[in-house]
Design a protein around this motif. Structure first.
Motif, PDB file in Angstrom:
ATOM      1  N   LEU A 122       0.822  -1.207   0.000  1.00 19.03           N
ATOM      2  CA  LEU A 122       0.000   0.000   0.000  1.00 19.03           C
ATOM      3  C   LEU A 122       0.857   1.258   0.000  1.00 19.03           C
ATOM      4  CD1 LEU A 122      -3.002  -0.956   2.306  1.00 19.03           C
ATOM      5  CD2 LEU A 122      -2.900  -0.886  -0.188  1.00 19.03           C
ATOM      6  N   ASP A 123       1.960   1.257   0.737  1.00 21.52           N
ATOM      7  CA  ASP A 123       2.874   2.398   0.662  1.00 21.52           C
ATOM      8  C   ASP A 123       3.435   2.553  -0.754  1.00 21.52           C
ATOM      9  OD1 ASP A 123       2.556   3.173   3.283  1.00 21.52           O
ATOM     10  OD2 ASP A 123       4.447   2.333   4.001  1.00 21.52           O
ATOM     11  N   PHE A 124       3.706   1.426  -1.398  1.00 22.07           N
ATOM     12  CA  PHE A 124       4.200   1.456  -2.777  1.00 22.07           C
ATOM     13  C   PHE A 124       3.161   2.063  -3.710  1.00 22.07           C
ATOM     14  CE2 PHE A 124       4.159  -0.961  -6.845  1.00 22.07           C
ATOM     15  CZ  PHE A 124       5.301  -0.422  -7.421  1.00 22.07           C
ATOM     16  N   ILE A 125       1.916   1.631  -3.569  1.00 24.65           N
ATOM     17  CA  ILE A 125       0.849   2.182  -4.406  1.00 24.65           C
ATOM     18  C   ILE A 125       0.702   3.678  -4.164  1.00 24.65           C
ATOM     19  CG2 ILE A 125      -1.660   2.172  -4.770  1.00 24.65           C
ATOM     20  CD1 ILE A 125      -1.496  -0.889  -4.105  1.00 24.65           C
ATOM     21  N   GLY A 126       0.774   4.077  -2.901  1.00 25.23           N
ATOM     22  CA  GLY A 126       0.695   5.511  -2.592  1.00 25.23           C
ATOM     23  C   GLY A 126       1.823   6.292  -3.226  1.00 25.23           C
TER      24      GLY A 126
ATOM     25  N   LEU B  78       1.524   9.179   2.296  1.00 24.21           N
ATOM     26  CA  LEU B  78       1.268   8.479   1.044  1.00 24.21           C
ATOM     27  C   LEU B  78      -0.182   8.020   0.908  1.00 24.21           C
ATOM     28  CD1 LEU B  78       4.485   6.245   0.824  1.00 24.21           C
ATOM     29  CD2 LEU B  78       4.006   8.351  -0.433  1.00 24.21           C
ATOM     30  N   LEU B  79      -0.786   7.581   2.020  1.00 22.97           N
ATOM     31  CA  LEU B  79      -2.100   6.949   1.927  1.00 22.97           C
ATOM     32  C   LEU B  79      -3.266   7.880   2.234  1.00 22.97           C
ATOM     33  CD1 LEU B  79      -1.625   3.332   3.310  1.00 22.97           C
ATOM     34  CD2 LEU B  79      -1.213   4.254   1.035  1.00 22.97           C
TER      35      LEU B  79
ATOM     36  N   THR C  47      -1.166   5.498 -17.415  1.00 20.06           N
ATOM     37  CA  THR C  47      -0.528   5.220 -16.125  1.00 20.06           C
ATOM     38  C   THR C  47      -1.018   3.876 -15.588  1.00 20.06           C
ATOM     39  OG1 THR C  47      -2.131   6.051 -14.507  1.00 20.06           O
ATOM     40  CG2 THR C  47      -0.810   7.688 -15.687  1.00 20.06           C
ATOM     41  N   PRO C  48      -0.207   3.220 -14.754  1.00 24.39           N
ATOM     42  CA  PRO C  48      -0.644   1.957 -14.151  1.00 24.39           C
ATOM     43  C   PRO C  48      -1.592   2.155 -12.972  1.00 24.39           C
ATOM     44  CG  PRO C  48       1.580   2.484 -13.440  1.00 24.39           C
ATOM     45  CD  PRO C  48       1.196   3.529 -14.443  1.00 24.39           C
ATOM     46  N   VAL C  49      -1.849   3.407 -12.594  1.00 26.67           N
ATOM     47  CA  VAL C  49      -2.717   3.677 -11.447  1.00 26.67           C
ATOM     48  C   VAL C  49      -3.930   4.509 -11.863  1.00 26.67           C
ATOM     49  CG1 VAL C  49      -1.023   3.410  -9.592  1.00 26.67           C
ATOM     50  CG2 VAL C  49      -1.164   5.597 -10.829  1.00 26.67           C
TER      51      VAL C  49
ATOM     52  N   MET D 170      -6.745   0.741   3.302  1.00 28.29           N
ATOM     53  CA  MET D 170      -5.740   1.774   3.569  1.00 28.29           C
ATOM     54  C   MET D 170      -5.925   2.403   4.939  1.00 28.29           C
ATOM     55  SD  MET D 170      -5.272   3.710  -0.095  1.00 28.29           S
ATOM     56  CE  MET D 170      -4.434   2.890  -1.458  1.00 28.29           C
ATOM     57  N   ILE D 171      -7.167   2.635   5.346  1.00 24.34           N
ATOM     58  CA  ILE D 171      -7.408   3.204   6.666  1.00 24.34           C
ATOM     59  C   ILE D 171      -6.920   2.236   7.745  1.00 24.34           C
ATOM     60  CG2 ILE D 171      -9.161   3.986   8.292  1.00 24.34           C
ATOM     61  CD1 ILE D 171     -10.792   4.927   5.826  1.00 24.34           C
TER      62      ILE D 171
END
Length: 459
Positions: free
Chosen positions: A141-145, A196-197, A163-165, A184-185
């Motif tokens: 999740l940090d990576f996605i953020g 990030l999140l 984009t991939p997101v 995420m929460i």
């Protein structure tokens, strides 16, 4: 001491000794016998039945072993990295451009199914104390953020870039936002990076509250497959995020919106006579066919658990959610198959047995027992049987068998009966992780024993 027994005494003693040796050879945890005999020489009621699914063998270490197999598989096959799609070489985040993609794996890191998986990993960590599960979720999740933040900057200079997101930055459905936001929460509470999140959480909640299509009374809806349609799945794709946001911020308006949505869905979709929900509801369809799809009922059940987890005990309408949980549990208990599974269509026993729904029910009912919402003695044996069934579908490699693939809405039985199953249906992994975590807790809080061959909770 030597003495001679009379003949008729010898026969009685022989039978008694046979019974004694049969009883003394029983496992304290199983109480079965494997040898036959007659009614005078053996406790026939303790003959081991020929169960299709292992019975009465649920132990915490076995649950953890299954969860570890799943973890090893997922940790290997869901890498958290960007690659150049032309060369497939891993790139640094600062090199991200419109030729970058997530490193290919077996599953998508930003799907609603994986939101459930992230939550499942966190729950396993909480239940077992094994921190590698928490690390799995926080790392991804940090990576996605971080990827989303990088592409926000990139898109300012390259407005139409791929984009991939995209589903993160430009969501188009509740599927894109609710499950991920809730995860995420929960990850923030577990130590993920707020910088990030939290922006993504706010972004997702804004979509739910202000951008999703609604009916005239404000009920979250879709215009597919027909106009003005409610999907039971959307309870989970929105309400847990609202509930978690209420907990995170202390703003009770999120609770109120979640409860309003639940009530308006349930009024249209809960069949009180059956104790089941219909999968879809279409405005102005009359008469309305009802198909009680198993996994959608799972999403509805999990939504009630999510609400009850965070709502204050005296909160308005909480009692209504709890009552619906109990009625739903009764409806499900009446339809559990002898194998421990539930059927793809809950009230049609010739439809196939399905893993993901069974896992969701195992998780939710076990959690309700552990929280004191359902009676352990009444529901504990049912939920242990369900876990034992699910456990047979976890391969040695950690894949999960018997899960129905993604499923839209249909209005004829064949649609549901013939939905394919796949080990790569992502819907199975989060529910099995959640079920394992809660069964692990259940075995600690509510030990069971075998009494006359039946599994029963002792407290």
């Amino acid at each position: 001491m030597n003495f001679k027994l009379k003949p008729f005494r010898t026969g009685i003693l022989s039978g008694a000794l046979s019974l004694f040796y049969c009883m003394s050879s029983l496992s304290l945890s199983a109480q079965y016998i494997s040898k036959g005999g007659n009614d005078a020489s053996a406790p026939l009621h303790l003959l081991k039945p020929g169960y299709d699914i292992p019975y009465g063998e649920t132990k915490p270490e076995g649950v953890k072993n299954t969860l570890d197999r799943i973890y090893r598989y997922l940790n290997t096959t869901t890498p958290a990295a960007l690659v150049d799609k032309s060369t497939n070489k891993v790139i640094d985040l600062g090199q991200a451009n419109d030729n970058s993609i997530f490193q290919p794996g077996d599953f998508r890191l930003i799907s609603y199914e994986w939101g459930v998986t992230y939550t499942g990993m966190l729950e396993v960590a909480l239940a077992t104390g094994d921190q590698k599960y928490k690390d799995y979720t926080i790392k991804r999740l940090d990576f996605i953020g971080a990827v989303a933040e990088q592409y926000k900057k990139y898109l300012r200079q390259h407005k139409n870039a791929t984009t991939p997101v995209r589903s993160v930055l430009e969501p188009h459905a509740l599927d894109d936002v609710g499950s991920m936001a809730a995860a995420m929460i929960k990850a923030l509470d577990a130590g993920a990076k707020p910088a990030l999140l939290r922006p993504l959480v706010d972004h997702y909640l804004n979509y739910i509250l202000h951008k999703e299509f609604r009916l005239k009374d404000g009920t979250l809806a879709r215009n597919r497959p027909l106009p003005n349609t409610l999907w039971l799945d959307d309870l989970y794709m929105s309400l847990p995020a609202l509930a978690q946001m209420g907990k995170l911020t202390g703003n009770k308006s999120y609770f109120d919106e979640a409860l309003k949505q639940y009530k308006q869905f349930a009024e249209r979709m809960f069949n009180a006579e059956k104790g089941l929900y219909m999968h879809g509801w279409v405005q102005d369809m009359d008469p309305h066919p009802q198909f009680h799809w198993a996994r959608a009922n799972g999403w509805a059940l999990m939504t009630k658990v999510e609400l009850l987890d965070v709502l204050p005990a005296d909160y308005s309408s909480r009692a209504e959610v709890l009552e619906k949980l109990r009625r739903h549990a009764v409806g499900l208990a009446e339809r559990q198959d002898k194998t421990g599974f539930w059927h793809q269509l809950l009230d049609r026993n010739d439809s196939y047995l399905e893993t993901s729904a069974t896992a969701i029910y195992a998780y939710c009912i076990a959690r309700a027992i552990n929280k004191g919402w359902l009676d352990a003695k009444a529901y504990g044996p049912m939920v242990l049987l369900a876990w034992n069934a699910v456990n047979t579908k976890v391969t040695e490699q950690g894949q999960i068998e018997g899960t129905c693939v993604g499923t839209g809405m249909g209005f004829d039985p064949a649609f549901y009966y013939y939905r394919p199953i796949s080990n790569f249906a992502a819907h199975g992994y989060g529910p099995v992780l959640l079920a394992g975590a809660e069964i692990y807790r259940l075995l600690q809080q509510h030990p069971f024993e075998i009494n006359d061959s039946a599994g029963q909770m002792v407290k």
